[in-house]
Design a protein around this motif. Structure first.
Motif, PDB file in Angstrom:
ATOM      1  N   GLN A  44     -43.378  83.790 133.513  1.00 51.73           N
ATOM      2  CA  GLN A  44     -44.273  84.140 134.525  1.00 51.73           C
ATOM      3  C   GLN A  44     -43.523  83.621 135.774  1.00 51.73           C
ATOM      4  O   GLN A  44     -43.789  84.195 136.844  1.00 51.73           O
ATOM      5  N   GLU A  45     -42.822  82.530 135.906  1.00 49.60           N
ATOM      6  CA  GLU A  45     -42.138  81.751 136.951  1.00 49.60           C
ATOM      7  C   GLU A  45     -40.874  82.521 137.431  1.00 49.60           C
ATOM      8  O   GLU A  45     -40.277  82.310 138.216  1.00 49.60           O
ATOM      9  N   GLY A  46     -40.405  83.509 136.481  1.00 50.88           N
ATOM     10  CA  GLY A  46     -39.233  84.324 136.809  1.00 50.88           C
ATOM     11  C   GLY A  46     -38.043  83.795 136.327  1.00 50.88           C
ATOM     12  O   GLY A  46     -36.849  83.959 136.743  1.00 50.88           O
ATOM     13  N   SER A  47     -37.985  82.679 135.518  1.00 54.94           N
ATOM     14  CA  SER A  47     -36.830  81.831 134.859  1.00 54.94           C
ATOM     15  C   SER A  47     -35.876  82.837 134.011  1.00 54.94           C
ATOM     16  O   SER A  47     -34.923  82.405 133.828  1.00 54.94           O
ATOM     17  N   ALA A  48     -36.471  84.036 133.461  1.00 53.82           N
ATOM     18  CA  ALA A  48     -35.974  85.097 132.474  1.00 53.82           C
ATOM     19  C   ALA A  48     -36.531  86.174 132.579  1.00 53.82           C
ATOM     20  O   ALA A  48     -37.625  86.370 133.063  1.00 53.82           O
ATOM     21  N   GLU A  49     -35.830  87.181 132.206  1.00 54.68           N
ATOM     22  CA  GLU A  49     -36.460  88.681 132.023  1.00 54.68           C
ATOM     23  C   GLU A  49     -37.084  88.799 130.827  1.00 54.68           C
ATOM     24  O   GLU A  49     -38.003  89.837 130.732  1.00 54.68           O
ATOM     25  N   ALA A  50     -36.897  87.897 129.716  1.00 49.65           N
ATOM     26  CA  ALA A  50     -37.652  88.096 128.420  1.00 49.65           C
ATOM     27  C   ALA A  50     -37.873  86.883 127.758  1.00 49.65           C
ATOM     28  O   ALA A  50     -37.052  85.923 127.782  1.00 49.65           O
ATOM     29  N   PHE A  51     -38.834  87.022 126.790  1.00 49.45           N
ATOM     30  CA  PHE A  51     -39.170  85.812 125.959  1.00 49.45           C
ATOM     31  C   PHE A  51     -39.094  86.728 124.534  1.00 49.45           C
ATOM     32  O   PHE A  51     -40.149  87.443 124.189  1.00 49.45           O
ATOM     33  N   ALA A  52     -38.442  85.962 123.523  1.00 49.67           N
ATOM     34  CA  ALA A  52     -38.315  86.634 122.254  1.00 49.67           C
ATOM     35  C   ALA A  52     -39.025  85.769 121.311  1.00 49.67           C
ATOM     36  O   ALA A  52     -38.780  84.662 121.309  1.00 49.67           O
ATOM     37  N   THR A  53     -39.986  86.246 120.436  1.00 50.16           N
ATOM     38  CA  THR A  53     -40.865  85.632 119.773  1.00 50.16           C
ATOM     39  C   THR A  53     -41.510  86.499 118.639  1.00 50.16           C
ATOM     40  O   THR A  53     -41.271  87.748 118.854  1.00 50.16           O
ATOM     41  N   ASP A  54     -42.076  85.918 117.750  1.00 52.85           N
ATOM     42  CA  ASP A  54     -42.787  86.720 116.678  1.00 52.85           C
ATOM     43  C   ASP A  54     -44.031  87.376 117.305  1.00 52.85           C
ATOM     44  O   ASP A  54     -44.625  86.805 118.280  1.00 52.85           O
ATOM     45  N   LYS A  55     -44.055  88.538 116.996  1.00 53.52           N
ATOM     46  CA  LYS A  55     -45.004  89.573 117.684  1.00 53.52           C
ATOM     47  C   LYS A  55     -46.598  88.934 117.377  1.00 53.52           C
ATOM     48  O   LYS A  55     -47.355  88.924 118.431  1.00 53.52           O
ATOM     49  N   TRP A  56     -46.728  88.331 116.513  1.00 49.29           N
ATOM     50  CA  TRP A  56     -47.997  87.969 116.098  1.00 49.29           C
ATOM     51  C   TRP A  56     -48.591  86.762 116.893  1.00 49.29           C
ATOM     52  O   TRP A  56     -49.515  86.482 117.666  1.00 49.29           O
ATOM     53  N   VAL A  57     -47.589  85.828 116.970  1.00 50.53           N
ATOM     54  CA  VAL A  57     -48.043  84.561 117.754  1.00 50.53           C
ATOM     55  C   VAL A  57     -47.785  84.778 119.174  1.00 50.53           C
ATOM     56  O   VAL A  57     -48.746  84.279 119.957  1.00 50.53           O
ATOM     57  N   GLY A  58     -46.760  85.646 119.637  1.00 44.01           N
ATOM     58  CA  GLY A  58     -46.744  85.956 120.769  1.00 44.01           C
ATOM     59  C   GLY A  58     -48.217  86.689 121.535  1.00 44.01           C
ATOM     60  O   GLY A  58     -48.636  86.205 122.479  1.00 44.01           O
ATOM     61  N   SER A  59     -48.537  87.557 120.590  1.00 43.41           N
ATOM     62  CA  SER A  59     -49.853  88.556 120.921  1.00 43.41           C
ATOM     63  C   SER A  59     -51.161  87.334 121.171  1.00 43.41           C
ATOM     64  O   SER A  59     -51.950  87.583 122.145  1.00 43.41           O
ATOM     65  N   PHE A  60     -50.990  86.492 120.071  1.00 41.24           N
ATOM     66  CA  PHE A  60     -52.255  85.466 120.282  1.00 41.24           C
ATOM     67  C   PHE A  60     -52.141  84.642 121.359  1.00 41.24           C
ATOM     68  O   PHE A  60     -53.126  84.393 122.071  1.00 41.24           O
ATOM     69  N   ILE A  61     -50.927  84.225 121.769  1.00 44.25           N
ATOM     70  CA  ILE A  61     -50.808  83.516 122.918  1.00 44.25           C
ATOM     71  C   ILE A  61     -51.073  84.006 124.239  1.00 44.25           C
ATOM     72  O   ILE A  61     -51.883  83.439 125.181  1.00 44.25           O
ATOM     73  N   VAL A  62     -50.734  85.350 124.379  1.00 43.55           N
ATOM     74  CA  VAL A  62     -51.111  86.112 125.455  1.00 43.55           C
ATOM     75  C   VAL A  62     -52.561  86.281 125.792  1.00 43.55           C
ATOM     76  O   VAL A  62     -53.226  86.071 126.800  1.00 43.55           O
TER      77      VAL A  62
END
Length: 93
Positions: A44-62
Motif C-alpha cells: 500500500q505504501e508503494g514499496s513494491a509493485e507486487a506481493f507474492a503469497t499463497d492465494k488463500w492466505v492473501g485473500s483472507f488478509i485482504v
C-alpha cells in the motif's frame, strides 16, 4: 506469469514458497516482510509493485483487514502449487 515480475520489486515472506521460487530470478528485487499484513502495508505504501503469497492466505488478509485497494490479482503456478500475486491498484493510497 513470473515473467511479468522481471524488473520489479516484489515482497515475500522469508522462507515461503514464493521466496524460494523467486530468489533464483536475477531480474527481480525481493523485499522481505515479517508477516502478510506487514507485506500488504508495504504494498500500500508503494514499496513494491507486487506481493507474492499463497492465494488463500492473501485473500483472507485482504478481506479480514478490509484492504479493498488491493484488487488486481494474478495466479502464478508451478508444478503442484499455485500462488497469487497481488498488486497495489495504481493511484490507491
Amino acid at each position: 506469469g513470473l515473467d511479468d515480475l522481471e524488473g520489479k520489486t516484489v515482497i515475500v515472506n522469508p522462507g515461503s514458497y514464493p521466496h524460494a521460487l523467486l530468489k533464483e530470478k536475477k531480474n527481480i528485487t525481493l523485499l522481505f516482510a515479517s508477516d502478510h499484513l506487514a507485506a500488504f502495508r508495504m504494498l500500500q505504501e508503494g514499496s513494491a509493485e507486487a506481493f507474492a503469497t499463497d492465494k488463500w492466505v492473501g485473500s483472507f488478509i485482504v478481506q479480514r483487514y478490509q484492504l479493498g485497494q488491493i484488487t488486481d490479482t494474478e495466479t502464478v503456478c508451478s508444478p503442484g502449487k499455485c500462488d497469487r500475486r497481488q498488486k497495489r491498484q495504481p493511484g490507491a493510497a
